[in-house]
Motif scaffolding. Structure first.
Motif, PDB file in Angstrom:
ATOM      1  N   LYS A 120       0.822  -1.199   0.000  1.00 51.23           N
ATOM      2  CA  LYS A 120       0.000   0.000   0.000  1.00 51.23           C
ATOM      3  C   LYS A 120       0.860   1.254   0.000  1.00 51.23           C
ATOM      4  N   LYS A 121       0.445   2.215  -0.820  1.00 48.34           N
ATOM      5  CA  LYS A 121       1.178   3.468  -0.996  1.00 48.34           C
ATOM      6  C   LYS A 121       1.098   4.322   0.264  1.00 48.34           C
ATOM      7  N   HIS A 123       0.741   7.791   1.897  1.00 49.98           N
ATOM      8  CA  HIS A 123       0.237   9.109   1.547  1.00 49.98           C
ATOM      9  C   HIS A 123       0.725  10.090   2.602  1.00 49.98           C
ATOM     10  N   LYS A 186      -1.883   3.108   6.204  1.00 53.82           N
ATOM     11  CA  LYS A 186      -1.083   4.102   5.512  1.00 53.82           C
ATOM     12  C   LYS A 186       0.063   4.520   6.410  1.00 53.82           C
ATOM     13  N   THR A 208       0.442   8.338  -7.953  1.00 52.29           N
ATOM     14  CA  THR A 208      -0.155   7.919  -6.692  1.00 52.29           C
ATOM     15  C   THR A 208      -0.578   6.457  -6.687  1.00 52.29           C
ATOM     16  N   ALA A 209      -0.604   5.835  -7.860  1.00 55.56           N
ATOM     17  CA  ALA A 209      -0.920   4.411  -7.949  1.00 55.56           C
ATOM     18  C   ALA A 209      -0.216   3.842  -9.163  1.00 55.56           C
ATOM     19  N   ASP A 219       0.951  -0.831  -6.365  1.00 60.73           N
ATOM     20  CA  ASP A 219       1.226   0.190  -5.368  1.00 60.73           C
ATOM     21  C   ASP A 219       0.108   1.225  -5.376  1.00 60.73           C
ATOM     22  N   GLY A 220      -0.528   1.444  -4.229  1.00 60.87           N
ATOM     23  CA  GLY A 220      -1.544   2.475  -4.138  1.00 60.87           C
ATOM     24  C   GLY A 220      -2.891   2.104  -4.726  1.00 60.87           C
ATOM     25  N   SER A 276      -8.500   2.750  -5.528  1.00 62.52           N
ATOM     26  CA  SER A 276      -7.340   3.158  -4.748  1.00 62.52           C
ATOM     27  C   SER A 276      -7.199   2.224  -3.547  1.00 62.52           C
ATOM     28  N   ASP A 277      -6.111   2.369  -2.803  1.00 63.94           N
ATOM     29  CA  ASP A 277      -5.923   1.525  -1.620  1.00 63.94           C
ATOM     30  C   ASP A 277      -6.500   2.161  -0.363  1.00 63.94           C
TER      31      ASP A 277
END
Length: 451
Positions: A120-121, A123, A186, A208-209, A219-220, A276-277
Motif C-alpha cells: 500500500k502506498k 500518503h 497508511k 499515486t498508484a 502500489d496504491g 485506490s488503496d
C-alpha cells in the motif's frame, strides 16, 4: 459497460454521426471510416444532478436522494473506479494527481517477491501516525507483527525488527528465499532498491498508484470484482447478487485479501475493477452491507495511463470477445454495479438523465470487432462515431486526462516508448491534452452541444 439500454449508446452515435460526413452504420452503431489517435471532449462544465443512493439493506430496500453537481469536470471529479473486461491483458497502469509540493520519491521502484498481497502506498499528506501490520514469509512460514514506525520501539516491535533482520539475512544468503509483505495501513515504507529520491515540484503530477504485470508490482491500488463470497470476501444474496470482493490473481473469483493480478489474460466472461488503496469511510456515502469497499480516484485534475492488449478470442455470445476499458463513479460498484440500486441510472423516462457518470474509454461493441469506441454516460453525455483500433496483436498505451482549467476530458494514444514514470511535469500533462498534430487522427467533441 453493458446494460439493457443499448439504445442510449446508439442514440448518441446517431446524434454525433454528423461529425464525419461519411459515417456508416454497423449493427446499430455508427462509425467514421478511419481510426483516430485522440478523442477530446470539451465543455465538461455542465451543472446537473443525479440520484444518489442514500441507503440500502439486504432485504431489498434502496432509497435515493438527489445530489447536485457543478463546476469543471463534474461529476467526473468525484472518485472513479477503473474497469477492465476481457479478453484483455493489462500490462501496466499508472494514476497521477497534482503534487502539493516537493516530495521525495524513489527513483527506482522495488520489485516485490511473490504476488499474494498488495503493497500500500504511503500518503504523506495524512498527518495521523499509524502502525503497520506487517506480514512476511520467513522460512516458509507466514509471520505477522505490528510495526510502529513512530516513537520509541516497544519490546514487541524490537522483536519484530530482529525477526526482520534475520529474514533479510536469509534472503541474502539463499537465492531461493522469498518474502512477501503487506502494509494494511497508511504508513511509511522504504524501498530497498531506492538509490536516492527525486522531488515533485508543486504544479507537476505525482504518481499515486501503479501496477506492473511483468514485475508484479501493485502500489496504491487494489484489485476488486463483483465476486462476493461470504466465505472468502464480500457477500452474496439472492436480492442483490454478488457484492464487491477482493479479486484473485486470475481475476475470476473472490480472494481473502488484496491480491496482485497476475501477468495473463482476463477472460471474456470476467471483469476486474481497480480502486485506490484507501478503504471507505463516511465520505463514500451509502455502501452495500458486507461489501469490500474502497475509494476510487478523485479530483478535477487526474491522469490515467494504461497499457493493454485486447486479443481476439473467437468466442460468441453475450459480451464474448467484446473487451472494454471504462470508468465508473465509485459509488456505482460500491452499491450495485449490475443492480437497480446505484446512481448510474437516472429517472424512469431516461436511464441517462441524472446518472452519476460512466466514461467508456476503449470499448468494443460487437463480438470480434476490431473497432473500439468511446462514450460518456451522464445527463450531458455524448458518444463519438470515431474509433480507436483494437490492440489485437501488440499493446496499446493510452492516456486519459481530466483537466479542470480547460473543462476537458482527453483520450489519447501514446507512443510505445512513453514512460509511466514516478512523476509527470505540467508540460508533459499539457502535451497529453493538446490536440493530436495530424488532424485526420483527431476527433473533437463537446458536451451539451446537442442539447
Amino acid at each position: 459497460m453493458k446494460y439493457s439500454t443499448a439504445f442510449v449508446v446508439a442514440a448518441a452515435s446517431v446524434a454525433n454521426a454528423g461529425f464525419c460526413n461519411d459515417a456508416f452504420e454497423e449493427f446499430g452503431n455508427f462509425f467514421c471510416p478511419k481510426p483516430v489517435k485522440q478523442i477530446k471532449y470539451s465543455g465538461l462544465d455542465v451543472p446537473g444532478k443525479y440520484r444518489a443512493v442514500s441507503a440500502m439493506d439486504n432485504s431489498g430496500a434502496c432509497t435515493f436522494k438527489d445530489r447536485d453537481y457543478s463546476g469543471p469536470i463534474a461529476p467526473f471529479d468525484e472518485d472513479l473506479t477503473l474497469h477492465f473486461r476481457g479478453p484483455l491483458s493489462l500490462k501496466s497502469l499508472a494514476v497521477y494527481t497534482p503534487s502539493k509540493g516537493k516530495r521525495n520519491l524513489p527513483k527506482v521502484h522495488s520489485k516485490r517477491h511473490g504476488h499474494q498481497h498488495l503493497h500500500k502506498k504511503h500518503h504523506e499528506q495524512q498527518e495521523e501516525k499509524r502502525a503497520d501490520i506487517v506480514t512476511a514469509v520467513i522460512d516458509g512460514q507466514a509471520v505477522s507483527w505490528e510495526n510502529d514506525w513512530f516513537g520509541t520501539p516497544t519490546a514487541d516491535v524490537a522483536a519484530a525488527a530482529a525477526a526482520t533482520t534475520a529474514a533479510l539475512k536469509s534472503v541474502k544468503s539463499s537465492s531461493s528465499a522469498a518474502a512477501s509483505a503487506s502494509s494494511k495501513s497508511k504508513s511509511k515504507s522504504k524501498s530497498s532498491s531506492s538509490s536516492g529520491g527525486a522531488s515533485v515540484p508543486a504544479g507537476d503530477f505525482e504518481r499515486t498508484a501503479y501496477y506492473s504485470a511483468k514485475d508484479q508490482i501493485a502500489d496504491g491500488l487494489v484489485f476488486l470484482g463483483n465476486f462476493g463470497d461470504p466465505a472468502v470476501s464480500g457477500t452474496f444474496d439472492t436480492v442483490w447478487g454478488a457484492s464487491l470482493a477482493y479479486a484473485n490473481e486470475d481475476g475470476t473469483k473472490a480472494a481473502a485479501s488484496p491480491t496482485v493480478l497476475k501477468d495473463g489474460l482476463i477472460d471474456d466472461s470476467s471483469e476486474v475493477i481497480i480502486a485506490s488503496d484507501q478503504e471507505c469511510d463516511e465520505s463514500c456515502g451509502a455502501v452495500r452491507p458486507g461489501a469490500v469497499a474502497y475509494k476510487g480516484f478523485d479530483g478535477a485534475n487526474k491522469v490515467f495511463l494504461a497499457e493493454f492488449t485486447m486479443p481476439l478470442s473467437g468466442k460468441t455470445g453475450w459480451n464474448m470477445d467484446m473487451p472494454a476499458f471504462w470508468m465508473l463513479n465509485g459509488a456505482i460498484p460500491r452499491t450495485g454495479q449490475y443492480s437497480k440500486c446505484s446512481c448510474w441510472a437516472g429517472d424512469n423516462s431516461s436511464p441517462q438523465e441524472g446518472g452519476c457518470g460512466e466514461a467508456d474509454i476503449v470499448e468494443v461493441l460487437r463480438s470480434g470487432d476490431t473497432k473500439a469506441k468511446s462514450t460518456f454516460h451522464f445527463a450531458a453525455g455524448t458518444g463519438d462515431s470515431h474509433y480507436f483500433d483494437r490492440p489485437v496483436d501488440s499493446p496499446l498505451k493510452v492516456a486519459v486526462v481530466f483537466q479542470e482549467s480547460s473543462a476537458t476530458a482527453s483520450i489519447k494514444v501514446l507512443d510505445d516508448d512513453f514512460d509511466f514514470a514516478t512523476s509527470l511535469t505540467a508540460d508533459q500533462v499539457e502535451d497529453l491534452v493538446n490536440d493530436e498534430s495530424d488532424i485526420n487522427l483527431l476527433s473533437l467533441m463537446t458536451f451539451g452541444a446537442l442539447s
